[in-house]
Design an enzyme around this catalytic site. Structure first.
Site, PDB file in Angstrom:
ATOM      1  N   CYS A 116       4.927  -4.786   4.917  1.00  0.00           N
ATOM      2  CA  CYS A 116       5.646  -4.227   6.326  1.00  0.00           C
ATOM      3  C   CYS A 116       5.341  -5.044   7.466  1.00  0.00           C
ATOM      4  O   CYS A 116       5.860  -4.949   8.389  1.00  0.00           O
ATOM      5  CB  CYS A 116       4.934  -2.941   6.580  1.00  0.00           C
ATOM      6  SG  CYS A 116       5.058  -1.756   5.293  1.00  0.00           S
ATOM      7  N   HIS A 256       5.578  -0.841  13.949  1.00  0.00           N
ATOM      8  CA  HIS A 256       6.086  -0.451  12.671  1.00  0.00           C
ATOM      9  C   HIS A 256       6.633   1.040  12.509  1.00  0.00           C
ATOM     10  O   HIS A 256       5.387   1.980  12.965  1.00  0.00           O
ATOM     11  CB  HIS A 256       5.114  -0.952  11.717  1.00  0.00           C
ATOM     12  CG  HIS A 256       5.428  -0.598  10.106  1.00  0.00           C
ATOM     13  ND1 HIS A 256       6.563  -0.563   9.666  1.00  0.00           N
ATOM     14  CD2 HIS A 256       4.540  -0.201   9.139  1.00  0.00           C
ATOM     15  CE1 HIS A 256       6.530  -0.343   8.348  1.00  0.00           C
ATOM     16  NE2 HIS A 256       5.192   0.207   8.165  1.00  0.00           N
ATOM     17  N   ASN A 286       9.719   4.856   6.381  1.00  0.00           N
ATOM     18  CA  ASN A 286       9.138   3.736   6.482  1.00  0.00           C
ATOM     19  C   ASN A 286      10.072   2.763   5.655  1.00  0.00           C
ATOM     20  O   ASN A 286      10.095   2.986   4.393  1.00  0.00           O
ATOM     21  CB  ASN A 286       7.844   3.928   6.094  1.00  0.00           C
ATOM     22  CG  ASN A 286       7.053   2.546   5.850  1.00  0.00           C
ATOM     23  OD1 ASN A 286       7.829   1.597   6.116  1.00  0.00           O
ATOM     24  ND2 ASN A 286       5.926   2.669   5.415  1.00  0.00           N
TER      25      ASN A 286
HETATM   26  N1  ACO Z   1       4.207  17.496   0.768  1.00  0.00           N
HETATM   27  C1  ACO Z   1       3.268  18.566   0.706  1.00  0.00           C
HETATM   28  N2  ACO Z   1       2.012  18.324   0.694  1.00  0.00           N
HETATM   29  C2  ACO Z   1       1.560  17.126   0.439  1.00  0.00           C
HETATM   30  C3  ACO Z   1       2.632  15.895   0.279  1.00  0.00           C
HETATM   31  C4  ACO Z   1       3.815  16.587   0.376  1.00  0.00           C
HETATM   32  N3  ACO Z   1       4.873  15.280   0.651  1.00  0.00           N
HETATM   33  N4  ACO Z   1       2.012  14.646   0.375  1.00  0.00           N
HETATM   34  C5  ACO Z   1       0.580  15.089   0.022  1.00  0.00           C
HETATM   35  N5  ACO Z   1       0.538  16.271   0.081  1.00  0.00           N
HETATM   36  C6  ACO Z   1      -0.643  16.964   0.345  1.00  0.00           C
HETATM   37  C7  ACO Z   1      -1.814  16.284  -0.469  1.00  0.00           C
HETATM   38  O1  ACO Z   1      -1.863  16.543  -1.809  1.00  0.00           O
HETATM   39  C8  ACO Z   1      -2.982  16.929   0.111  1.00  0.00           C
HETATM   40  O2  ACO Z   1      -3.389  17.942  -0.624  1.00  0.00           O
HETATM   41  P1  ACO Z   1      -5.340  18.454  -0.892  1.00  0.00           P
HETATM   42  O3  ACO Z   1      -5.646  18.235   0.324  1.00  0.00           O
HETATM   43  O4  ACO Z   1      -4.899  19.761  -1.530  1.00  0.00           O
HETATM   44  O5  ACO Z   1      -5.286  17.294  -1.587  1.00  0.00           O
HETATM   45  C9  ACO Z   1      -2.546  17.325   1.625  1.00  0.00           C
HETATM   46  O6  ACO Z   1      -1.442  17.310   1.660  1.00  0.00           O
HETATM   47  C10 ACO Z   1      -3.364  16.462   2.775  1.00  0.00           C
HETATM   48  O7  ACO Z   1      -3.163  14.963   2.162  1.00  0.00           O
HETATM   49  P2  ACO Z   1      -3.712  13.947   3.361  1.00  0.00           P
HETATM   50  O8  ACO Z   1      -3.527  12.647   2.301  1.00  0.00           O
HETATM   51  O9  ACO Z   1      -4.947  14.272   3.848  1.00  0.00           O
HETATM   52  O10 ACO Z   1      -2.710  13.858   4.338  1.00  0.00           O
HETATM   53  P3  ACO Z   1      -2.585  12.918   5.705  1.00  0.00           P
HETATM   54  O11 ACO Z   1      -2.427  13.786   6.826  1.00  0.00           O
HETATM   55  O12 ACO Z   1      -3.662  11.744   5.316  1.00  0.00           O
HETATM   56  O13 ACO Z   1      -0.705  12.142   5.433  1.00  0.00           O
HETATM   57  C11 ACO Z   1      -0.055  10.416   4.749  1.00  0.00           C
HETATM   58  C12 ACO Z   1      -0.800  11.774   4.319  1.00  0.00           C
HETATM   59  C13 ACO Z   1       1.439  10.830   5.667  1.00  0.00           C
HETATM   60  C14 ACO Z   1       0.713   9.481   3.717  1.00  0.00           C
HETATM   61  C15 ACO Z   1      -0.696   9.660   5.997  1.00  0.00           C
HETATM   62  O14 ACO Z   1      -1.930   9.473   5.154  1.00  0.00           O
HETATM   63  C16 ACO Z   1      -0.132   8.360   5.947  1.00  0.00           C
HETATM   64  O15 ACO Z   1       0.886   8.192   6.888  1.00  0.00           O
HETATM   65  N6  ACO Z   1      -0.740   7.032   5.659  1.00  0.00           N
HETATM   66  C17 ACO Z   1      -0.432   5.881   5.968  1.00  0.00           C
HETATM   67  C18 ACO Z   1       0.791   5.357   5.051  1.00  0.00           C
HETATM   68  C19 ACO Z   1       1.442   4.244   5.531  1.00  0.00           C
HETATM   69  O16 ACO Z   1       1.532   3.931   6.830  1.00  0.00           O
HETATM   70  N7  ACO Z   1       1.881   3.405   4.880  1.00  0.00           N
HETATM   71  C20 ACO Z   1       2.384   2.066   4.995  1.00  0.00           C
HETATM   72  C21 ACO Z   1       2.492   1.292   4.184  1.00  0.00           C
HETATM   73  S1  ACO Z   1       4.056   0.975   3.701  1.00  0.00           S
HETATM   74  C22 ACO Z   1       4.101  -0.597   2.689  1.00  0.00           C
HETATM   75  O17 ACO Z   1       3.330  -1.532   3.000  1.00  0.00           O
HETATM   76  C23 ACO Z   1       5.104  -0.600   1.710  1.00  0.00           C
END
Ligand code: ACO
Length: 329
Positions: A116, A256, A286
């Site tokens: 990214c 980003h 993203n």
């Molecule tokens: N729908 C419903 N529930 C979900 C989903 C979904 N799509 N995805 C995950 N959950 C659940 C999980 O299983 C978890 O359940 P659990 O507690 O029973 O295990 C719960 O939701 C909370 O999960 P978290 O990981 O704590 O959620 P968080 O608030 O951290 O959000 C997210 C997750 C959106 C992925 C966040 O961590 C994020 O944005 N991270 C950064 C990602 C990013 O920027 N990546 C860039 C890289 S891109 C590249 O280089 C290609």
């Protein structure tokens, strides 16, 4: 960068595929819901490439628009750099495929891999070629078809990604304008947090790797989130300092587009009002290397920058990597 030619953006173009995948569509594919996706990420929909579209096809559409906006023809291009982690093929590079499609016969062409952050890495690379006088112009594109490496049975990742391409033409600009500073960095120790394991020389593709789903993106979302919030802040501070600017000087912030919460945390630190920040993660999700140029080009198309405005771009991604730049429009 004293005694070097000032380099800036002299043309812009963008492209997203027609097909839209909404949160409601995803609700039918995995156990998720619109409320969770919007509240955790800010994403409402994303664009998905058609089966016959590859990354170079998205690049082509964006490049044609960027050339037209610069008033240039493809045969005038000196250099093509495509930042992508989803090239059409390992080789030839997507940049070479595009060079042929455009008929940019004079242009050197190569791909760049910094996930990214790739677009900002590409801008810095092209700026240096031009400012030193080796080339007069360059086409820099950030483009990805993340849908091709996304597991649509994995709710942790499949709601987050989309496809697109953003293109700019770089060239000489008047003194005082153009790129003022760059801050590029990497934390390779965090590489395992975000990766695509199979298909390279470490783990060649096999029926086993496909069975194990190792040809799809793996991401530790929580850890990437923490890294993102940290480096968005440090990279912004460093790049402002290098440009001799302060956060009060920012006219437009182009982060980003991975997650609205990461963007909001950066805005709060910078004390920025919403009119000074570009947000389109709701429409495109993203799009990896395409994210910053899609936001930048969309802002330009909407007339959000005027001559002399201070634009700050900052991104983070797989590698782990980050990249930031201060640009006088
Ligand atoms: N729908 C419903 N529930 C979900 C989903 C979904 N799509 N995805 C995950 N959950 C659940 C999980 O299983 C978890 O359940 P659990 O507690 O029973 O295990 C719960 O939701 C909370 O999960 P978290 O990981 O704590 O959620 P968080 O608030 O951290 O959000 C997210 C997750 C959106 C992925 C966040 O961590 C994020 O944005 N991270 C950064 C990602 C990013 O920027 N990546 C860039 C890289 S891109 C590249 O280089 C290609």
């Amino acid at each position: 960068m004293n005694n070097l030619r000032p380099v800036g953006i002299i043309g812009t173009g963008k492209y997203v595929p027609e097909k839209i995948l909404t949160n409601a569509d995803l609700e039918k594919m995995v156990e998720t819901n619109d409320e969770w996706i919007v509240s955790r990420t800010g994403i409402r929909e994303r664009h998905i490439a058609a089966p016959d579209q590859a990354t170079s096809d998205l690049c082509y559409e964006a490049a044609v628009k960027a050339l037209a906006s610069a008033g240039m023809t493809a045969d005038q291009l000196d250099l093509i750099i495509i930042a992508t982690v989803t090239p059409d093929t390992f080789f030839p590079s997507t940049a070479c495929i595009l060079q042929d499609k455009l008929g940019a016969k004079q242009a050197a062409a190569f791909d760049l891999s910094a996930a990214c952050s790739g677009f900002v890495y590409g801008l810095a690379t092209a700026r240096n070629f031009i400012s030193t006088g080796m080339y007069n112009n360059a086409l820099v594109i950030g483009a990805d078809c993340l849908s091709r490496i996304t597991d649509y049975t994995d709710r942790n990742t499949c709601v987050l990604f989309g496809d697109g391409a953003g293109a700019v033409i770089l060239g000489e600009v008047p003194e005082g304008r153009g790129f003022q500073s760059f801050d590029l960095g990497a934390e390779g120790a965090g590489g395992n947090l975000l990766k695509l394991e199979a298909g390279g020389s470490r783990m060649p593709s096999s029926t086993q790797t496909v069975e194990d789903k190792k040809h799809y993106i793996y991401m530790n979302g929580r850890e990437v989130f923490k890294f993102a919030v940290r480096v968005m802040n440090t990279a912004t501070e460093d790049v402002l300092k290098k440009a001799g600017k302060t956060k009060e000087d920012i006219d437009l912030f182009v982060p980003h587009q991975a997650n609205i919460r990461i963007i909001q945390s950066a805005m709060e630190r910078l004390n920025l009002s919403p009119d000074k920040c570009v947000v389109n993660v709701d429409k495109y999700a993203n799009t990896s290397a395409a994210s910053i140029p899609l936001a930048l080009v969309e802002a330009a198309e909407q007339g959000r920058m005027k001559e002399g405005d201070c634009v700050l771009m900052v991104g983070f991604g797989g590698g782990l990597t980050w990249g930031a730049s201060v640009l006088i429009w």
